[in-house]
Design a protein around this motif. Structure first.
Motif, short mmCIF file in Angstrom:
data_model
loop_
_atom_site.label_atom_id
_atom_site.label_comp_id
_atom_site.label_asym_id
_atom_site.label_seq_id
_atom_site.Cartn_x
_atom_site.Cartn_y
_atom_site.Cartn_z
N VAL A 1 -5.15 -7.51 -7.97
CA VAL A 1 -5.64 -6.13 -7.83
C VAL A 1 -7.14 -6.13 -7.57
O VAL A 1 -7.64 -5.41 -6.70
CB VAL A 1 -5.30 -5.29 -9.08
N LEU B 1 -1.27 5.85 -7.01
CA LEU B 1 -2.36 4.96 -7.38
C LEU B 1 -3.43 4.89 -6.29
O LEU B 1 -4.55 4.48 -6.54
CB LEU B 1 -1.81 3.55 -7.65
N LEU B 2 -3.06 5.30 -5.09
CA LEU B 2 -4.00 5.42 -3.97
C LEU B 2 -3.86 6.82 -3.38
O LEU B 2 -2.78 7.40 -3.39
CB LEU B 2 -3.70 4.40 -2.87
N LEU C 1 -5.94 1.38 -11.39
CA LEU C 1 -6.33 0.29 -10.48
C LEU C 1 -7.79 -0.06 -10.64
O LEU C 1 -8.17 -1.24 -10.58
CB LEU C 1 -6.04 0.68 -9.03
N LEU D 1 -9.01 5.25 -5.34
CA LEU D 1 -8.25 4.43 -6.27
C LEU D 1 -8.13 5.15 -7.60
O LEU D 1 -9.13 5.66 -8.14
CB LEU D 1 -8.94 3.07 -6.51
N GLN E 1 3.17 6.02 -5.50
CA GLN E 1 3.07 6.17 -6.94
C GLN E 1 1.79 6.90 -7.38
O GLN E 1 1.55 7.06 -8.57
CB GLN E 1 3.13 4.80 -7.61
N HIS F 1 0.82 -1.20 0.00
CA HIS F 1 0.00 0.00 0.00
C HIS F 1 0.86 1.26 0.00
O HIS F 1 0.49 2.28 -0.59
CB HIS F 1 -0.95 -0.02 1.20
N LEU G 1 -7.01 -4.81 -3.89
CA LEU G 1 -6.97 -3.35 -3.93
C LEU G 1 -8.30 -2.70 -4.32
O LEU G 1 -8.70 -1.69 -3.73
CB LEU G 1 -5.86 -2.88 -4.88
N ARG H 1 3.73 1.55 -1.55
CA ARG H 1 4.19 1.74 -2.93
C ARG H 1 3.07 2.32 -3.81
O ARG H 1 3.31 3.23 -4.61
CB ARG H 1 4.65 0.39 -3.50
N ALA H 2 1.87 1.82 -3.62
CA ALA H 2 0.75 2.33 -4.41
C ALA H 2 0.45 3.79 -4.05
O ALA H 2 0.16 4.61 -4.93
CB ALA H 2 -0.49 1.47 -4.19
#
Length: 274
Positions: A222, A199-200, A214, A210, A197, A191, A226, A193-194
């Protein structure tokens, strides 16, 4: 220390410890409370009471219905404000204060383990800089993980080796808040890393957002792990609730769907700032 009055240095060290413990650890039987009490010439019960005084000043603690211990002094409030104004400076000052007190008692320096992990050929100023950086990072990690009781605020994962004290506004973007626990989230490595980046992200009510990549992903992992997070509120910390301005900054500048985050492939990890 013949006077019964708390000195500002004692209070700084007490608040430094308060930041690193969870609310349930603020008691006289905690080994870290016992150790610090011995260093500053206070009883464990007196130190535990002071930690609970600090809790009474913490908006997140009060908002949760817990009130800490009434009776916080003017100097307690001043100490709280000093940290809010200079987290990095006070964290390092407290590390040096503890080091000096331990040396007076013939105890080894606490950062010995940190220094032992550094390459042996590092000496002088370079080694000192790296030791100080590790001390700062360890303070931030302890403060953030302690606030979230050692659980990822999105998944609930509690395995310490897989948890990261993730900056909301990256380390290099806001030097004044590098060590501010309210600029942190406890996240699993995935989480983190996401989030890093873009993505979250989080909305103003601390619900998980999200990004489109994603939401549209067909990958089974995913979809299972996620995608169900969308719209869920994170587990809020016991104290040092994420500040709205940091969350808004991440949503505007890092989150892919904001239009300001850029493409995933083109944007380096914000973790590279550290």
């Amino acid at each position: 220390m013949s006077s019964n009055r708390w000195t500002i240095d004692q209070l700084k060290l007490a608040f430094h410890l308060y930041c690193r413990l969870s609310f349930g650890q603020l008691h006289q039987g905690n080994p870290e409370v016992v150790e610090l009490a011995g260093l500053i010439g206070r009883t464990p019960s007196a130190l535990a009471m002071k930690l609970c005084n600090f809790a009474s000043l913490d908006p997140a603690i009060v908002a949760s219905g817990r009130k800490g211990l009434a009776g916080a002094s003017r100097l307690d409030r001043q100490t709280w404000e000093l940290f809010q104004a200079d987290w990095e400076g006070l964290a390092m000052e407290c590390a040096y204060l503890r080091q000096a007190l331990r040396a007076e008692r013939g105890l080894p320096p606490e950062e010995a383990d940190e220094a032992a992990e550094l390459p042996e050929d590092l000496t002088g100023a370079t080694r000192q800089v790296l030791v100080e950086q590790r001390i700062k990072q360890q303070f931030f990690r302890r403060a953030v993980l302690g606030s979230y009781v050692g659980r990822c605020c999105m998944s609930g994962l509690s395995e310490p080796g897989l948890l990261i004290a993730s900056h909301i506004v990256p380390w290099c973007q806001d030097p004044a808040n590098r060590l501010n626990p309210a600029n942190g989230l406890c996240l699993s490595a995935l989480h983190d890393r996401a989030f890093d980046q873009g993505l979250l992200s989080l909305d103003d009510e601390y619900r998980i957002l999200l990004a489109e990549p994603l939401r549209r992903a067909a990958d089974p992992f995913v979809r299972q792990v996620l995608q169900p997070l969308a719209g869920r509120p994170i587990m809020l910390p016991e104290r040092f609730r994420p500040e709205a301005r940091f969350v808004a900054w991440h949503r505007q500048h890092v989150f892919v769907d904001s239009g300001g985050g850029g493409s995933i492939a083109a944007r380096p990890s914000t973790g590279d700032c550290m």
